[in-house]
Design an enzyme around this catalytic site. Structure first.
Site, PDB file in Angstrom:
ATOM      1  N   LEU A   1       0.817  -1.388   0.168  1.00  0.00           N
ATOM      2  CA  LEU A   1       0.066   0.286   0.108  1.00  0.00           C
ATOM      3  C   LEU A   1       0.749   1.248  -0.088  1.00  0.00           C
ATOM      4  CD1 LEU A   1      -2.802  -0.906   2.673  1.00  0.00           C
ATOM      5  CD2 LEU A   1      -2.916  -1.098   0.186  1.00  0.00           C
ATOM      6  N   ASP A   2       0.315   2.321  -0.736  1.00  0.00           N
ATOM      7  CA  ASP A   2       1.067   3.529  -0.782  1.00  0.00           C
ATOM      8  C   ASP A   2       1.418   4.146   0.705  1.00  0.00           C
ATOM      9  OD1 ASP A   2       1.439   3.445  -3.544  1.00  0.00           O
ATOM     10  OD2 ASP A   2      -0.487   4.748  -3.703  1.00  0.00           O
ATOM     11  N   ARG A   3       2.362   4.902   1.039  1.00  0.00           N
ATOM     12  CA  ARG A   3       2.822   5.231   2.428  1.00  0.00           C
ATOM     13  C   ARG A   3       1.463   6.133   3.028  1.00  0.00           C
ATOM     14  NH1 ARG A   3       4.963   9.930   5.064  1.00  0.00           N
ATOM     15  NH2 ARG A   3       5.972   9.182   6.746  1.00  0.00           N
TER      16      ARG A   3
END
Length: 295
Positions: free
Chosen positions: A133-135
């Protein structure tokens, strides 16, 4: 910021922290030790977390300097898990932390926290990151607990056989109740992707969960697994995600994208799924926009 230097002959035999201090005098020894502890130091491209490791002439030393305020310690206990059986576990990744190690850190990532949890449970298996997942995105992340399980679920992701449901809060009002975006995605620069040709095929299904006078809560189901797919397809529709300035979103304390549910069929035919509750910041921003979240 990434700093790189090569150990001169006269520094051969120095401890890693002392050698880094000589190579990078702009950093204090305390800062250097913190970077090493976080996993942000590599010698000849291999991460080193032992400050006393001796350097040899010609060693290439790379360190990643991360702002102190970006570090958040992450730990998981059994009661924190969304799902666990003999082959898999799932966690609710918080917004603002990295899924896996970066040139700046290992500690403070989901990967490190899951690896620590496995060791505390007596397992010698590493934390294998098979999806990210993106930050800025929160929500469900699955981890396999052994190599056969990792190989199996990696195949499911590659074949598009893992069901994923995201929630996104966007600025703007949508007339449709549901729609699809079938548009190729290509890398535009180092940080952004967009709908462009040539690009990789990408398909996302959307439906409205709730509306207010200025915002819409949307459910997104990505049927392909392209980088930034939901963010790009919503921007393409003229609906930037709140808290996502790189894609035109209004500023907010967090990016309003949350992986709500993930599900797949494991070996032997058993169904596995995990659902992650949105955090207090997500709920607060929705409430500010007049959105009632359907929990």
């Amino acid at each position: 910021m990434i700093l790189t230097g090569r150990t001169p002959a006269e520094h051969a035999g120095l401890r890693l922290d002392d050698g880094c201090r000589a190579l990078f005098p702009q950093l204090s020894k305390g800062e250097i030790r913190r970077i090493i502890d976080l996993g942000g130091c590599a010698v000849n491209t291999v991460m080193v977390r032992v400050t006393s490791r001796p350097l040899q002439a010609g060693d290439e030393v790379t360190i990643g300097v991360m702002e102190k305020e970006r570090f958040v310690d992450v730990r998981y206990a059994s009661e924190d898990l969304l799902f666990e059986d003999q082959e898999y576990l799932a966690v609710n990744k918080a917004a603002g932390i990295n899924s896996q190690r970066t040139p700046y850190q290992l500690k403070g990532t989901v990967e490190y926290a899951v690896g620590l949890y496995l060791r505390e449970q007596g397992s010698k298996e590493p934390a294998r990151v098979i999806h990210r997942l993106d930050r800025g995105t929160s929500g469900v992340m699955f981890f396999p607990k052994n190599k056969p399980a990792a190989t199996y679920i990696a195949g499911l992701f590659k074949e598009g056989k893992v069901g994923k449901v995201y929630w996104a809060l966007v600025s703007g009002i949508v007339d449709e109740e549901s729609w699809e975006v079938d548009a190729p995605i290509a890398k535009l620069n180092k940080f952004r992707y967009g709908v462009a040709l040539p690009g990789k095929p990408a398909l996302t299904r959307f439906r409205v969960l709730a509306r207010s006078g200025s915002a819409t809560l949307i459910e997104a189901q990505p049927l392909t697994g392209r980088t930034h797919q939901i963010r790009v397809h919503l921007t393409h529709k003229g609906l930037p995600i709140i808290g996502d300035p790189p894609y035109g979103g209004a500023p907010a304390s967090r990016m309003m994208l949350h992986c709500r549910t993930m599900a797949f069929t494991a070996r032997g035919g058993r169904s596995i799924s995990a659902t992650a509750p949105p955090d207090s910041a997500f709920l607060a921003i929705c409430a500010k926009e007049g959105i009632a979240v359907p929990l």
